[in-house]
Design an enzyme around this catalytic site. Sequence first.
Site, mmCIF file in Angstrom:
data_model
loop_
_atom_site.group_PDB
_atom_site.id
_atom_site.type_symbol
_atom_site.label_atom_id
_atom_site.label_comp_id
_atom_site.label_asym_id
_atom_site.label_seq_id
_atom_site.Cartn_x
_atom_site.Cartn_y
_atom_site.Cartn_z
ATOM 1 N N LYS A 22 -4.695 -8.213 -12.529
ATOM 2 C CA LYS A 22 -4.764 -6.264 -12.100
ATOM 3 C C LYS A 22 -4.341 -5.741 -11.498
ATOM 4 C CE LYS A 22 -6.889 -5.834 -8.314
ATOM 5 N NZ LYS A 22 -7.075 -6.551 -6.771
ATOM 6 N N ARG A 96 -8.139 1.395 -3.799
ATOM 7 C CA ARG A 96 -6.460 2.065 -3.130
ATOM 8 C C ARG A 96 -5.690 2.763 -3.920
ATOM 9 N NH1 ARG A 96 -2.427 -0.103 -0.922
ATOM 10 N NH2 ARG A 96 -2.388 1.753 0.269
ATOM 11 N N CYS A 120 -9.709 -2.684 -0.193
ATOM 12 C CA CYS A 120 -10.057 -3.664 1.448
ATOM 13 C C CYS A 120 -9.434 -3.136 2.326
ATOM 14 C CB CYS A 120 -8.989 -4.344 0.588
ATOM 15 S SG CYS A 120 -9.789 -5.697 -0.498
ATOM 16 N N PRO A 126 -0.716 2.315 5.834
ATOM 17 C CA PRO A 126 -0.814 3.273 4.921
ATOM 18 C C PRO A 126 -0.196 3.777 3.695
ATOM 19 C CG PRO A 126 0.272 2.737 6.704
ATOM 20 C CD PRO A 126 -0.296 1.590 6.333
ATOM 21 N N VAL A 127 -0.432 4.747 3.829
ATOM 22 C CA VAL A 127 -0.005 5.366 2.432
ATOM 23 C C VAL A 127 1.573 6.622 2.511
ATOM 24 C CG1 VAL A 127 -2.241 5.446 0.885
ATOM 25 C CG2 VAL A 127 -1.534 7.706 1.827
ATOM 26 N N LEU A 129 4.689 6.073 3.228
ATOM 27 C CA LEU A 129 6.156 5.302 1.471
ATOM 28 C C LEU A 129 5.562 6.229 0.686
ATOM 29 C CD1 LEU A 129 6.584 1.931 2.992
ATOM 30 C CD2 LEU A 129 7.439 3.894 4.068
ATOM 31 N N ASP A 310 -1.640 -13.435 -1.088
ATOM 32 C CA ASP A 310 -2.623 -12.628 -1.766
ATOM 33 C C ASP A 310 -3.387 -14.417 -2.114
ATOM 34 O OD1 ASP A 310 -3.106 -10.211 -1.760
ATOM 35 O OD2 ASP A 310 -2.523 -9.774 -3.290
ATOM 36 N N ILE A 332 2.677 -10.666 5.837
ATOM 37 C CA ILE A 332 2.540 -9.728 5.279
ATOM 38 C C ILE A 332 1.437 -8.043 6.191
ATOM 39 C CG2 ILE A 332 2.344 -8.262 2.764
ATOM 40 C CD1 ILE A 332 4.651 -10.276 3.581
#
EC number: 2.5.1.7
Length: 429
Positions: A22, A96, A120, A126-127, A129, A310, A332
């Site tokens: 995925k 996201r 999630c 945050p975006v 980067l 994960d 993480i």
Amino acid sequence: MDRIAIIGGAQLNGTIPVSGAKNSAIKLMAASLLTDEPLRLTNMPRLADTRFLGKLLTRLGVQVTESDGSDGQQTLLHAPEITSGFAPYDLVRQMRASFNVLGPLVARSGQAKVSLPGGCTIGARPVDLHLQAIEALGAKIDLHEGYVYAQAPRGLKGAEIRFPFVSVGATEHAMLAAVLADGVSVIHNAACEPELVDLQECLNAMGAKVEGAGTPTVTITGVPRLHGATHAVIPDRIEMGTYAVAAAMAGGEVRLSNARPGLIDALLDKLKEAGASVEETADGCIIRRNGQRLTAVDIETAPFPGFATDLQAQFMALMTTAKGESRIRETIFENRFMHAPELMRLGADISVSGGEARVRGVDQLEGAQVMATDLRASVSLVIAGLVARGETTVSRIYHLDRGFERLEEKLGACGAQVRRIKGDGEAEL
């Protein structure tokens, strides 16, 4: 709202085919925006997340066609022209990773308006980067009322991109944006996950010039245009690891096919340390546990090739019935132990302090009603339900449907007593 019910106690015996990844498929789908020729993806998973992204891409001008062929499930994506650069909140909020259409849109058409993402709720994530990378390539970025406005009317320019910390999503996004930029781009402190290698292979098949994926430095030499290609999605290492844990939890013998065990060495080493048997095969591996109780072992999540975050929730479920005490350190993401209270409803003995959880193995879990809090937590509850006495019912499984294809079918084929209960209460066997 659908639920999954599991009656514990059955061993797992049989073969589980591992689906396409995925986390790779959704980035490869976004790559279709970079060319006016068809991109054919084989070994494609059919998931809620790929459906969500397909809807978004259709809105942007991509023709999305799903089919079954000799190479398994396929998706053909064709964007002869970008008909809209607007990715609205009602679509982006559902996942996201759909935010990654921003870079390809700007790279090909010079502008985009994309909603800030949902997905999630694990930590801040945050975006920033992502935006810094697109800005470094020459785009003008504005944030207004929950939307990102990006413009590069003269096209993107090659640049040095230095990430202050490793980010898989930002690395992928930078690669997608830079392939059509004028000049050479170098990504420093890049993520090294295998999905990035898969993205590089697909982009290069489309005519891009990308090298170094899988290492901390990725170099992209921009090209004027990309062409169509056919690419097979890499097997899903998280699904592979999940079913390996399920086999070790329930006992029995499970063969994982269409798998690459080398992608989850860190997990397989821990399974062997705990007492499970792992045998590699030509197209995957066999996981065995023949009655003996597993021994508690410690894990610490880390970027690839370390223990995948994960798979942390699944391994915690495994340790709930192991002999002894295990320590699980999450490095993480913050706030990624939301599954612990739900496992405790099944009788697990878990204490959490900051980024560490201590799991003291119990002799027997007991079935109960539990609630999924996120994608990986949801499947950890199913794994625990495989050995819990009586029936375990997991609600809010829309999280599960985002990342696991035909889970009930795959587990059921190996002997698990698992069924889906539709929103109206009707069971689907």
